[in-house]
Design a protein around this motif. Structure first.
Motif, short mmCIF file in Angstrom:
data_model
loop_
_atom_site.label_atom_id
_atom_site.label_comp_id
_atom_site.label_asym_id
_atom_site.label_seq_id
_atom_site.Cartn_x
_atom_site.Cartn_y
_atom_site.Cartn_z
N ASN A 146 0.85 -1.20 0.00
CA ASN A 146 0.00 0.00 0.00
C ASN A 146 0.88 1.24 0.00
O ASN A 146 2.10 1.16 0.10
CB ASN A 146 -0.99 0.01 1.19
N SER A 147 0.26 2.41 -0.11
CA SER A 147 1.02 3.65 -0.25
C SER A 147 1.86 3.96 0.98
O SER A 147 2.92 4.58 0.87
CB SER A 147 0.07 4.82 -0.54
N LEU A 148 1.42 3.53 2.15
CA LEU A 148 2.17 3.79 3.37
C LEU A 148 3.51 3.05 3.38
O LEU A 148 4.45 3.46 4.05
CB LEU A 148 1.35 3.39 4.60
N ARG A 149 3.57 1.97 2.62
CA ARG A 149 4.78 1.15 2.62
C ARG A 149 5.70 1.44 1.44
O ARG A 149 6.74 0.81 1.29
CB ARG A 149 4.41 -0.33 2.61
N ALA A 150 5.33 2.41 0.61
CA ALA A 150 6.05 2.66 -0.64
C ALA A 150 7.50 3.04 -0.43
O ALA A 150 8.35 2.78 -1.29
CB ALA A 150 5.33 3.73 -1.45
N GLU A 151 7.82 3.66 0.68
CA GLU A 151 9.19 4.09 0.96
C GLU A 151 9.87 3.20 2.01
O GLU A 151 10.88 3.59 2.59
CB GLU A 151 9.19 5.55 1.45
N LEU A 152 9.34 2.03 2.22
CA LEU A 152 9.84 1.13 3.25
C LEU A 152 11.32 0.80 3.04
O LEU A 152 11.74 0.43 1.94
CB LEU A 152 9.02 -0.16 3.23
N GLU A 153 12.11 0.94 4.09
CA GLU A 153 13.53 0.59 4.04
C GLU A 153 13.73 -0.85 4.54
O GLU A 153 12.90 -1.39 5.27
CB GLU A 153 14.33 1.54 4.92
N GLU A 154 14.84 -1.43 4.15
CA GLU A 154 15.11 -2.81 4.56
C GLU A 154 15.51 -2.90 6.03
O GLU A 154 15.31 -3.94 6.66
CB GLU A 154 16.18 -3.43 3.66
N ILE A 155 16.05 -1.84 6.58
CA ILE A 155 16.35 -1.79 8.01
C ILE A 155 15.87 -0.46 8.56
O ILE A 155 16.17 0.61 8.01
CB ILE A 155 17.85 -1.96 8.30
N GLU A 156 15.08 -0.51 9.64
CA GLU A 156 14.53 0.67 10.29
C GLU A 156 14.80 0.59 11.79
O GLU A 156 15.39 -0.38 12.27
CB GLU A 156 13.01 0.76 10.09
N GLN A 157 14.34 1.59 12.49
CA GLN A 157 14.38 1.57 13.95
C GLN A 157 13.01 1.91 14.48
O GLN A 157 12.37 2.85 14.01
CB GLN A 157 15.41 2.58 14.47
N ASP A 209 -12.66 -10.08 -7.66
CA ASP A 209 -11.70 -9.91 -8.76
C ASP A 209 -11.57 -8.43 -9.09
O ASP A 209 -12.57 -7.72 -9.25
CB ASP A 209 -12.17 -10.67 -9.99
N GLY A 210 -10.35 -7.95 -9.20
CA GLY A 210 -10.10 -6.56 -9.55
C GLY A 210 -9.95 -5.63 -8.35
O GLY A 210 -9.49 -4.50 -8.51
N GLU A 211 -10.33 -6.10 -7.16
CA GLU A 211 -10.15 -5.27 -5.97
C GLU A 211 -8.70 -5.32 -5.50
O GLU A 211 -7.97 -6.27 -5.79
CB GLU A 211 -11.04 -5.77 -4.83
N ASP A 212 -8.32 -4.29 -4.74
CA ASP A 212 -7.02 -4.30 -4.09
C ASP A 212 -6.95 -5.52 -3.16
O ASP A 212 -7.92 -5.83 -2.48
CB ASP A 212 -6.84 -3.02 -3.28
N PRO A 213 -5.81 -6.21 -3.13
CA PRO A 213 -5.70 -7.41 -2.29
C PRO A 213 -6.01 -7.18 -0.81
O PRO A 213 -6.45 -8.09 -0.11
CB PRO A 213 -4.24 -7.85 -2.49
N ARG A 214 -5.80 -5.94 -0.33
CA ARG A 214 -6.07 -5.66 1.08
C ARG A 214 -7.45 -5.02 1.29
O ARG A 214 -7.76 -4.56 2.40
CB ARG A 214 -4.98 -4.76 1.65
#
Length: 241
Positions: A146-157, A209-214
């Motif tokens: 989703n859009s909230l996760r679009a900038e997700l880093e591989e390591i965070e704090q 069918d066609g809806e966002d998976p979440r």
């Protein structure tokens, strides 16, 4: 059951994307946070990818599942099947205390009128308590979800100063499907019944069918996350697992 052994991701029969994820996991599990890291897993639709990788590296790694008391029976059956198949020897079911349930949700109806409070009671509080002994934790979040996760880093704090490791951050839905096929891993039984994203039973519905998976999560509300990556109402580095 898989045994502990020296691990080298470059000796595995894997794609470059898989090798990157395995390298990150091996470094954090076996070196940087050895004995001080846990995988937090929902045992949901895509969870087996990360569970399989962790089992390949170190099957005794603690795996924490929020057993809210409202999970689908199929999820709990799947958890047992997958844990046995992969040889995961340290799966821990994380539950709210009886005292908190009696005080806050004695009739199990809180989800009907305050989903945020229910998630706090059944997920955030228990998980925070379960993670207290660890310095780092692994999640299965991905940027495409989703859009909230679009900038997700591989390591965070996180807000407690713990490291959060997201080995699949750059993976796409196609990458997940390809891994499942490549390694012949069993799907969650509800996926074939129209549930591409699976949480607690009262707050998860089938997706057309066609809806966002979440779209089936907290349908009819603005809520998109369970809240374990939020602090005082603010989004912290990604969405739910």
């Amino acid at each position: 059951m898989r045994a502990e052994r020296a691990f080298d991701p470059f000796t595995q029969d894997s794609t470059p994307l898989e090798s990157d994820a395995l390298t990150l996991l091996a470094r954090t599990i076996l070196r940087d946070y050895r004995g001080r890291i846990a995988l937090v897993s929902s045992f949901g639709a895509e969870s087996i990818v990360l569970l399989d990788m962790v089992a390949t590296i170190s099957p005794s790694t603690p795996v924490l599942l929020n057993e809210t008391g409202m999970l689908f029976p199929e999820t709990l059956d799947y958890q047992r099947e997958v844990s046995s198949m992969l040889g995961l020897s340290n799966v821990q079911l994380v539950r709210p205390t009886r005292q908190r349930l009696a005080a806050v949700d004695p009739d199990d109806m809180l989800h009907r009128f305050d989903t945020d409070a229910c998630c706090n009671l059944r997920k955030r509080e228990p998980l925070k308590r379960a993670l207290a002994p660890f310095d780092a934790w692994i999640t299965g979040r991905k940027r495409f979800q989703n859009s909230l996760r679009a900038e997700l880093e591989e390591i965070e704090q996180d807000d407690d100063g713990k490291r959060k490791v997201n080995p699949l951050a750059r993976w796409t839905a196609a990458d997940i499907a390809a891994y499942l096929d490549r390694h012949d891993l069993p799907r969650h039984p509800l996926v074939s019944q129209g549930y591409p994203s699976i949480g607690c039973e009262p707050c998860t519905s089938r997706v057309a069918d066609g809806e966002d998976p979440r779209a089936g999560r907290w349908r009819g509300s603005d809520k998109t996350e369970c809240g374990i990556h939020y602090v005082e109402g603010q989004f912290i580095g990604g969405g739910g697992i």
